[in-house]
Design a protein around this motif. Structure first.
Motif, PDB file in Angstrom:
ATOM      1  N   MET A 721      32.862  20.185  30.105  1.00 31.40           N
ATOM      2  CA  MET A 721      32.230  18.879  29.939  1.00 31.40           C
ATOM      3  C   MET A 721      31.660  18.716  28.527  1.00 31.40           C
ATOM      4  O   MET A 721      30.504  18.350  28.315  1.00 31.40           O
ATOM      5  N   GLN A 722      32.513  19.002  27.551  1.00 31.89           N
ATOM      6  CA  GLN A 722      32.144  18.850  26.156  1.00 31.89           C
ATOM      7  C   GLN A 722      32.946  17.758  25.457  1.00 31.89           C
ATOM      8  O   GLN A 722      32.748  17.512  24.265  1.00 31.89           O
ATOM      9  N   SER A 723      33.845  17.109  26.184  1.00 28.24           N
ATOM     10  CA  SER A 723      34.693  16.099  25.546  1.00 28.24           C
ATOM     11  C   SER A 723      34.934  14.945  26.510  1.00 28.24           C
ATOM     12  O   SER A 723      34.754  15.067  27.730  1.00 28.24           O
ATOM     13  N   ARG A 724      35.344  13.829  25.952  1.00 29.49           N
ATOM     14  CA  ARG A 724      35.671  12.669  26.774  1.00 29.49           C
ATOM     15  C   ARG A 724      36.840  12.982  27.706  1.00 29.49           C
ATOM     16  O   ARG A 724      36.857  12.534  28.854  1.00 29.49           O
ATOM     17  N   GLN A 725      37.800  13.754  27.215  1.00 29.18           N
ATOM     18  CA  GLN A 725      38.953  14.063  28.045  1.00 29.18           C
ATOM     19  C   GLN A 725      38.556  14.882  29.270  1.00 29.18           C
ATOM     20  O   GLN A 725      39.076  14.677  30.366  1.00 29.18           O
ATOM     21  N   GLU A 726      37.630  15.811  29.090  1.00 28.91           N
ATOM     22  CA  GLU A 726      37.169  16.604  30.238  1.00 28.91           C
ATOM     23  C   GLU A 726      36.445  15.728  31.254  1.00 28.91           C
ATOM     24  O   GLU A 726      36.595  15.929  32.469  1.00 28.91           O
ATOM     25  N   LEU A 727      35.678  14.754  30.781  1.00 29.60           N
ATOM     26  CA  LEU A 727      35.011  13.833  31.700  1.00 29.60           C
ATOM     27  C   LEU A 727      36.039  12.989  32.438  1.00 29.60           C
ATOM     28  O   LEU A 727      35.952  12.825  33.669  1.00 29.60           O
ATOM     29  N   ILE A 728      37.018  12.458  31.708  1.00 28.06           N
ATOM     30  CA  ILE A 728      38.053  11.618  32.333  1.00 28.06           C
ATOM     31  C   ILE A 728      38.834  12.409  33.370  1.00 28.06           C
ATOM     32  O   ILE A 728      39.057  11.946  34.500  1.00 28.06           O
ATOM     33  N   ASP A 729      39.247  13.609  33.018  1.00 30.23           N
ATOM     34  CA  ASP A 729      40.033  14.430  33.947  1.00 30.23           C
ATOM     35  C   ASP A 729      39.223  14.764  35.198  1.00 30.23           C
ATOM     36  O   ASP A 729      39.740  14.695  36.321  1.00 30.23           O
ATOM     37  N   SER A 730      37.963  15.134  35.013  1.00 30.81           N
ATOM     38  CA  SER A 730      37.131  15.539  36.148  1.00 30.81           C
ATOM     39  C   SER A 730      36.866  14.364  37.080  1.00 30.81           C
ATOM     40  O   SER A 730      36.958  14.498  38.311  1.00 30.81           O
ATOM     41  N   CYS A 731      36.529  13.211  36.518  1.00 28.68           N
ATOM     42  CA  CYS A 731      36.258  12.036  37.358  1.00 28.68           C
ATOM     43  C   CYS A 731      37.521  11.564  38.071  1.00 28.68           C
ATOM     44  O   CYS A 731      37.456  11.105  39.221  1.00 28.68           O
ATOM     45  N   THR A 732      38.664  11.685  37.416  1.00 30.77           N
ATOM     46  CA  THR A 732      39.917  11.295  38.060  1.00 30.77           C
ATOM     47  C   THR A 732      40.204  12.180  39.257  1.00 30.77           C
ATOM     48  O   THR A 732      40.607  11.695  40.326  1.00 30.77           O
ATOM     49  N   ILE A 733      39.978  13.484  39.112  1.00 25.82           N
ATOM     50  CA  ILE A 733      40.190  14.400  40.241  1.00 25.82           C
ATOM     51  C   ILE A 733      39.244  14.050  41.388  1.00 25.82           C
ATOM     52  O   ILE A 733      39.650  13.996  42.559  1.00 25.82           O
ATOM     53  N   ILE A 734      37.980  13.807  41.077  1.00 23.68           N
ATOM     54  CA  ILE A 734      36.995  13.491  42.116  1.00 23.68           C
ATOM     55  C   ILE A 734      37.400  12.228  42.877  1.00 23.68           C
ATOM     56  O   ILE A 734      37.360  12.185  44.113  1.00 23.68           O
ATOM     57  N   ILE A 735      37.811  11.196  42.154  1.00 25.69           N
ATOM     58  CA  ILE A 735      38.212   9.943  42.807  1.00 25.69           C
ATOM     59  C   ILE A 735      39.500  10.149  43.599  1.00 25.69           C
ATOM     60  O   ILE A 735      39.644   9.640  44.721  1.00 25.69           O
ATOM     61  N   TRP A 736      40.447  10.908  43.068  1.00 17.25           N
ATOM     62  CA  TRP A 736      41.695  11.188  43.771  1.00 17.25           C
ATOM     63  C   TRP A 736      41.431  11.904  45.092  1.00 17.25           C
ATOM     64  O   TRP A 736      41.952  11.515  46.144  1.00 17.25           O
ATOM     65  N   LEU A 737      40.595  12.945  45.062  1.00 19.30           N
ATOM     66  CA  LEU A 737      40.302  13.693  46.280  1.00 19.30           C
ATOM     67  C   LEU A 737      39.587  12.819  47.299  1.00 19.30           C
ATOM     68  O   LEU A 737      39.857  12.912  48.504  1.00 19.30           O
ATOM     69  N   SER A 738      38.688  11.969  46.831  1.00 16.63           N
ATOM     70  CA  SER A 738      37.864  11.160  47.726  1.00 16.63           C
ATOM     71  C   SER A 738      38.613   9.973  48.314  1.00 16.63           C
ATOM     72  O   SER A 738      38.227   9.475  49.377  1.00 16.63           O
TER      73      SER A 738
END
Length: 889
Positions: A721-738
């Motif tokens: 969680m040091q870059s915008r890409q890491e935030l985008i990837d993580s939030c996308t996974i969370i929304i996908w799983l949910s």
């Protein structure tokens, strides 16, 4: 220090008296009146079953009681700090109260009441309001939906919306002020300074202090181990290991209730009585809405009542709890053709009337229909609606691996014969015994090596995950095998089975390896019947792994700690909270209800799914293999060998089975989610440095890793969680799983598993051996042998009832790309969300086209069930389509 502690109760009383008497202070001449609307729902409205007669009169009286000085509101300045206040809090306006009920307002929800309110406000002294404090002096709680101010500052039409959607209990239940913020979105560093102390205190209140038993009015989000599944005070039969906090049984955390420990085991939390199970603690705002709770109770009662009332009593009276169906026709007769959203009739008015206190009146009328039907009736599952026998075919057996309810297990075969990863020192030799000679005559002229070289061999592997448990499970009344199923990709894009390997532990001990038998597709007679039975054992395994791992562990369980961390560390005005919040709706509640009645010792899952008492323990062992980044859909497909990276292919991936409905539709949905998340996150975070400097975001991600998934905190694969890409990837996974992944593995349950012989949840005996009576019966009546293998009547009916409840779309469902309220004032965010919705609408059109393409044989198959599980919008009931925003059932 809270405002309540700053202003003593006498001071509050004095303010009430001054306001009531029309008292004025210096500078009143500069004040103007800000008109507002307060929308709330009283508790009585949510408690009543219907809205007729005396009930409606009582509700009106309850609403009228809130007018006057029962509810006070105070606006807080967003730009003017009070120097007398510690922390530089924003200045407070005068107290205001609910005035008249607005009878002309169009209700979005039955039972909503709108009140007018007027605030005295000195714009020169106070600036713009950015939050408000509310106090409820009534004796009952209410649900505060929103507060809207008109002309709140200079200039025409300056409208401020406070989106609340929260229960407000009487003031005596709180030790702090209830504060609500306007619909603005702020990073912590951008929050107006006068509002910052309120933001920080609100998060502190939501975190609590980690002590005490939680009460219904508490708003505390905290973590606990899964130590409430067992009930050791009832005896050793109900003892279960604590999941989480140990290397042996790691697990995601659940919401803490703070209930006292059991008398027998201080590490186990005591359980609520079954009758009170629906009151298990979750933060009040996380509980089902009244429409959802009404539907949930109604259909749960309907399903359970129609099984227990006519069937259970009969079986008890005849001492036949394990009675089998005699033939498949008897099973077909438990279904009736009726609309998917209409409940079945039942014939015991008294029971339902006595326990249906909060059921919607229309649903209740349906429940209480009495047509003297003696047998339970369920809607016809789609898998047998068009053709009653197509489910038995090899083609359908394979098709469901890529388009059924569990399309996330199949993988590319990477070595022949398949090899085991189990520790040989413990389990001996576990490699497959399938030979080239057994399968090469079915490879359309190819050798095994050539078929592998051209990516034509696949496997459904339930060997390594189950073998450690087979001996223990088979010591009970359940009998299973560890299984491997080899598949061949044909020229028309469909799969055909090559071989099924059934494996048992060596009777001399685990260290001596597996004892295996290989079955290949047979024609008529005994060989064909043995092959059908072999497929049944595979279906049993896939059904259990689906329910416990693909469904429960990989969506419900792994998301709950992220829900908790988000509420503890991200303010409601934080952009990432606003992004993720819709995808958490009802998740904590459905998980709590599951712990209370489904996954607990002796619960529905243990009673109907093959691992029995080892079910949750097994899911904890398999959680050891959970890797967060690998649950991005592209990463998952690559890991399973179902796709390879290809910059020239759509979405940068080339599917090795091009007609793979879950993956084809899933990649479209995944891409749409990721684009939306990227547009949204880049609007608020203009650089990687902004990510690193966001204290709330960093605390959130640290807590997700170190607390929510604390048993995985030292894994190197976590995004930093040091870059915008890491935030985008993580939030996308969370929304996908949910959203999408959960929809894909949940809402197909009744269409496919509602007819339990297609996906039986357990098997009761091993495959018949030559020379036994069971083998001879296989020659004369193979269906009867099948029905003696799968669950008996009562377990089958219970399983169908449970699946029916879990497969329903609720009447208040909010689907992906939709929101049911004004969630932000930011135009750029709203425009990006609108583009997301339009993209999802395009995807719907594409799915319809694909399902109508006769060349894509995996889209519907011979059972004629089009693949709609990733269709973005859905319908109420057992529609088998639609992606809700969240894990809400």
């Amino acid at each position: 220090m809270t405002l309540i502690s700053c202003f003593s109760e006498p001071m509050i009383l004095l303010q009430h008296i001054v306001a009531a008497c029309g008292g004025k202070k210096k500078g009143d001449s500069n004040k103007k009146m800000i008109k507002g609307t307060v929308v709330l729902i009283t508790k009585d409205v949510l408690d009543y079953n219907d809205f007729f007669g005396d009930a409606l009169s009582n509700i009106r009286e309850e609403v009228d009681e809130f007018v006057g000085q029962q509810v006070s509101l105070q606006l807080i300045s967003a730009v003017r700090a009070d120097p007398a206040e510690n922390g530089g809090r924003g200045k407070l306006g005068n107290l205001a109260y609910l005035e008249d009920v607005i009878t002309t307002k169009t209700q979005a929800v039955v039972g909503e009441s709108a009140f007018s309110v007027s605030f005295e406000w000195d714009e020169e002294e106070l600036g713009i309001p950015g939050a408000f404090i509310i106090n409820n002096f009534h004796h009952r709680e209410f649900f505060l939906k929103n507060v809207i101010l008109e002309d709140a500052s200079s200039g025409e039409g300056h409208r401020i919306v406070f989106l609340c959607n929260s229960w407000v209990y009487p003031a005596k239940n709180y030790t702090y002020d209830r504060v609500f913020f306007s619909n603005q979105t702020y990073l912590p560093s951008e929050m107006p300074k006068p509002l910052l102390p309120f933001r920080e205190e609100e998060l502190k209140n939501l975190r609590g202090d980690g002590t005490g038993e939680r009460q219904e009015w508490d708003r505390v989000y905290d973590y606990a181990y899964y130590n409430d599944l067992g009930d050791p005070d009832k005896g050793t039969t109900y003892v279960r290991p604590v999941l989480g906090g140990s290397p042996e049984y790691p697990y995601p955390r659940r919401g803490r209730t703070g209930r006292p420990p059991t008398k027998t085991d201080p590490k186990s939390e005591s359980r609520l009585p079954v009758i009170n199970g629906i009151n298990i603690y979750v933060p009040r705002d996380e509980r089902f809405g009244h429409l959802k709770m009404s539907d949930f109770i109604a259909y749960a009662l309907k399903s359970a009542a129609q099984v227990f009332l006519p069937e259970f009593e009969s079986l008890i009276s005849h001492g036949k709890l394990d009675k089998d169906y005699d033939n498949l026709e008897e099973i077909y007769r438990i279904y009736e053709d009726r609309p998917d959203d209409q409940p079945a009739p039942t014939n015991d008015d008294g029971l339902l009337r006595s326990i249906s206190g909060s059921i919607n009146s229309e649903i209740l009328k349906e429940l209480l229909r009495n047509d003297k039907e003696k047998n339970p009736k369920f809607p016809v599952p789609k898998v047998i609606k068009g053709d009653k026998s197509a489910w038995k075919t090899d083609a359908e057996f394979c098709r469901q691996m890529v388009a059924g309810v569990n399309p996330v297990i199949i993988s590319l075969l990477k070595e022949f014969p398949p090899r085991s990863k189990l520790n040989p020192e413990i389990y001996g030799k576990q490699d497959s015994t399938i030979t080239r000679e057994q399968v090469e005559n079915m490879l359309d002229g190819l050798t095994v090596d050539k078929a592998m070289e051209t990516n034509r061999l696949f496997i459904l592997d339930h060997h390594d995950s189950l073998m450690p448990y087979v001996r223990r499970i088979n010591a009970t009344s359940t009998k299973i095998y560890a299984t491997r199923t080899l598949l061949f990709l044909q020229e028309d894009g469909t799969l055909k089975p090559l071989a099924i390997e059934l494996s048992l532990p060596n009777p001399n001990g685990d260290e001596f390896g597996a004892v295996s038998k290989v079955y290949t597709p047979g024609g008529n007679g005994v060989e064909g019947s043995l092959w059908q039975l072999a497929k049944t054992y595979v279906a049993v395994n896939d059904s259990g792994v689906h329910q416990l791992i693909s469904h429960w562990l990989h969506t419900h369980a792994v998301i709950e700690p992220i829900v908790i961390a988000t509420n503890r560390q991200l303010s409601v005005v934080h952009p990432i909270h606003k992004l993720l919040h819709p995808h958490f709706r009802d998740t904590m509640t459905i998980n709590a209800l599951a712990r209370q009645t489904l996954t607990n010792a002796g619960g529905f899952i243990e009673s109907t799914v093959f691992p029995g008492k080892y079910a949750m323990e097994m899911s904890a062992v398999l959680y050891k293999d959970w890797v967060f980044p690998e649950h991005a859909l592209p990463a998952d497909l690559i890991k399973r060998g179902m796709a390879v990276e290809d910059p020239n292919a759509r979405h940068g991936l080339r599917l090795l089975i091009q007609d793979y409905p879950f993956a084809v539709d899933g990649l479209e949905i995944w891409s749409a989610i990721k684009t939306w998340v990227e547009d949204y996150c880049k609007y608020y975070y203009r650089s990687d440095e902004m990510i690193q400097e966001d204290e709330e975001l960093q605390s959130w991600w640290k807590e997700v890793r170190e607390e929510g998934h604390g048993d995985k905190k030292d894994e190197p694969w976590w995004p930093k969680m040091q870059s915008r890409q890491e935030l985008i990837d993580s939030c996308t996974i969370i929304i996908w799983l949910s959203s999408a992944l959960h929809a894909a593995v949940n809402f197909g349950q009744y269409p496919y598993a509602g007819f339990l012989p297609n996906r039986p949840t357990l098997s009761r005996r091993l495959i018949p051996e030559p020379g036994t009576p069971e083998y001879d019966e296989l020659k004369t009546d193979p269906d009867k042998v099948l029905l003696k293998t799968v669950p008996p009547q009562l377990q089958m009916l219970l399983g169908i009832s449970l699946i029916e409840i879990l497969s329903r779309h609720a009447s208040d469902e909010v689907y992906l790309g939709q929101r049911d309220h004004e969630w932000t004032n930011d135009v750029n965010a709203l425009e990006a969300f609108e583009r997301f919705g339009k993209k999802l609408a395009e995807i719907e059109g594409k799915i319809v086209e694909l399902n109508n393409n006769p060349g894509l044989k995996n889209r519907s198959g011979s059972v004629k069930v089009p693949y709609t599980l990733l269709f973005p919008t859905g319908e109420v009931g057992l529609s088998g389509k639609g992606i809700p925003n969240s894990i809400s059932i």
